[in-house]
Design a protein around this motif. Structure first.
Motif, PDB file in Angstrom:
ATOM      1  N   ARG A 210     -56.000  32.441 -19.026  1.00 22.11           N
ATOM      2  CA  ARG A 210     -55.014  31.849 -18.089  1.00 22.11           C
ATOM      3  C   ARG A 210     -54.683  30.307 -18.541  1.00 22.11           C
ATOM      4  O   ARG A 210     -55.766  29.367 -18.591  1.00 22.11           O
ATOM      5  CB  ARG A 210     -55.642  31.791 -16.704  1.00 22.11           C
ATOM      6  N   SER A 211     -53.636  30.188 -18.295  1.00 18.50           N
ATOM      7  CA  SER A 211     -53.115  28.481 -18.732  1.00 18.50           C
ATOM      8  C   SER A 211     -53.103  27.949 -17.246  1.00 18.50           C
ATOM      9  O   SER A 211     -52.277  28.370 -16.266  1.00 18.50           O
ATOM     10  CB  SER A 211     -51.849  28.421 -19.466  1.00 18.50           C
ATOM     11  N   ASP A 212     -53.419  26.670 -17.229  1.00 19.27           N
ATOM     12  CA  ASP A 212     -53.246  25.698 -16.035  1.00 19.27           C
ATOM     13  C   ASP A 212     -51.709  25.364 -16.046  1.00 19.27           C
ATOM     14  O   ASP A 212     -51.394  24.423 -14.993  1.00 19.27           O
ATOM     15  CB  ASP A 212     -54.210  24.734 -15.913  1.00 19.27           C
ATOM     16  N   THR A 213     -51.138  25.312 -17.025  1.00 20.69           N
ATOM     17  CA  THR A 213     -49.722  24.769 -17.053  1.00 20.69           C
ATOM     18  C   THR A 213     -48.756  25.810 -16.337  1.00 20.69           C
ATOM     19  O   THR A 213     -48.659  27.073 -16.494  1.00 20.69           O
ATOM     20  CB  THR A 213     -49.134  24.766 -18.630  1.00 20.69           C
ATOM     21  N   PRO A 214     -47.954  25.047 -15.545  1.00 15.94           N
ATOM     22  CA  PRO A 214     -47.142  26.018 -14.333  1.00 15.94           C
ATOM     23  C   PRO A 214     -46.141  26.855 -15.429  1.00 15.94           C
ATOM     24  O   PRO A 214     -45.641  26.211 -16.426  1.00 15.94           O
ATOM     25  CB  PRO A 214     -46.322  24.941 -13.779  1.00 15.94           C
ATOM     26  N   HIS A 215     -46.159  28.116 -15.028  1.00 14.65           N
ATOM     27  CA  HIS A 215     -45.056  29.030 -15.928  1.00 14.65           C
ATOM     28  C   HIS A 215     -44.061  29.271 -15.077  1.00 14.65           C
ATOM     29  O   HIS A 215     -44.207  30.183 -14.262  1.00 14.65           O
ATOM     30  CB  HIS A 215     -45.968  30.281 -16.488  1.00 14.65           C
ATOM     31  N   THR A 216     -42.691  28.786 -15.062  1.00 17.28           N
ATOM     32  CA  THR A 216     -41.849  29.061 -14.094  1.00 17.28           C
ATOM     33  C   THR A 216     -40.809  30.130 -14.665  1.00 17.28           C
ATOM     34  O   THR A 216     -40.251  30.801 -13.505  1.00 17.28           O
ATOM     35  CB  THR A 216     -41.017  27.760 -13.916  1.00 17.28           C
TER      36      THR A 216
ATOM     37  N   ASP B  33     -44.934  27.216  -9.284  1.00 14.76           N
ATOM     38  CA  ASP B  33     -46.371  26.954  -9.634  1.00 14.76           C
ATOM     39  C   ASP B  33     -47.280  28.464  -9.938  1.00 14.76           C
ATOM     40  O   ASP B  33     -48.172  28.429 -10.043  1.00 14.76           O
ATOM     41  CB  ASP B  33     -47.125  26.109  -8.628  1.00 14.76           C
ATOM     42  N   ALA B  34     -46.294  29.486 -10.341  1.00  9.50           N
ATOM     43  CA  ALA B  34     -47.068  30.764 -10.530  1.00  9.50           C
ATOM     44  C   ALA B  34     -47.888  30.519 -11.714  1.00  9.50           C
ATOM     45  O   ALA B  34     -47.185  30.305 -12.862  1.00  9.50           O
ATOM     46  CB  ALA B  34     -45.905  31.786 -10.461  1.00  9.50           C
TER      47      ALA B  34
END
Length: 265
Positions: free
Chosen positions: A2-8, A15-16
């Motif tokens: 899992r990436s902590d970077t928001p994936h819109t 912020d999903a």
């Protein structure tokens, strides 16, 4: 991973998190501490979404903290049941799962009176129809026909939904009735047991036994218990002694009592 970077992209929530790879790993891992840790990580990653969904149901009679707990439970169920092999994003699966859990909570735990699920659904449709009509028919309450038309229900179903609007909460029996200024409470309007009911039952039970008595004994019982005559007046009217009247009344009552009790047994 899992990436902590928001994936819109493709998500309604900005912020999903991107947890697709983590869910694939979860399905491949055997049960154990490592899998449990990854499962908890996924729940924490999506918890903000669950809390936002809980916030949509605030001010409906339940505290926000309790709603968040229910939403978190729904999220855990979504994480456990989600199958990434089906091709859909986790969010598209989790949102209806969490929302459904919250709605079930209201349905099963928040109604003061037990109302069938169909009537609860009618209530919701009627409530939304009334809210919509409040903007189109200002100055008066919408009619039953208008509510039924807006909710796409029959007038009978709309009436059932309107009645259910008052079933979500209940008044205390000590609550003062509207418009009253004398402290008259709802409890004061309730009836109580009628002591005459026991008399009716006893009278019906003994009636056929009285009818089977000799005529003179029936007359004596009638004069004493229905005519409210004294034993001396009965004795004078029948030309017998008061002691004889007393013995006849006592004997008849004992016999009737024994017969009724035997019938009941």
């Amino acid at each position: 991973m899992r990436s902590d970077t928001p994936h819109t992209k493709g998500h309604p929530h900005n912020d999903a998190p991107d947890t697709a790879a983590a869910f694939r790993r979860l399905t491949e891992m055997p049960h154990g501490p490592e899998r449990d840790a990854l499962r908890q990580e996924l729940v924490r990653a999506w918890l903000p979404m669950a809390e936002r969904l809980a916030g949509r149901f605030r001010n409906r009679g339940e505290t926000l903290d309790d709603l968040r707990q229910v939403a978190a439970l729904g999220l855990v169920k979504a994480v456990d049941r989600y199958d990434p092999e089906r091709g859909s994003a986790f969010e598209s699966y989790a949102v209806p799962t969490v929302t459904g859990e919250i709605k079930r909570h209201f349905r099963d735990h928040m109604w003061t009176l037990h109302v069938p699920r169909r009537v609860q659904e009618l209530r919701n449709r009627v409530r939304f129809a009334r809210q919509d009509l409040a903007h189109t028919v200002p100055g008066r309450a919408p009619t039953l026909a208008e509510i039924a038309e807006r909710a796409q229900l029959s007038e009978e179903d709309a009436a059932a939904g309107l009645e259910a609007l008052d079933s979500f909460t209940a008044l205390s029996l000590d609550a003062e009735l509207p418009g009253g200024e004398d402290g008259y409470a709802l409890r004061d309007a309730l009836g109580g047991p009628d002591p005459a009911l026991d008399v009716v039952v006893d009278r019906e039970a003994v009636k056929p036994r009285i009818a089977a008595l000799p005529e003179r004994e029936r007359d004596i019982l009638y004069m004493r218990f229905f005519g409210d005559m004294t034993q001396s007046r009965i004795a004078e009217q029948l030309g017998i002694s008061q002691m004889h009247v007393s013995r006849l009344i006592s004997r008849c009552c004992d016999r009737l009592r024994d017969q009724v009790m035997r019938d009941a047994a």
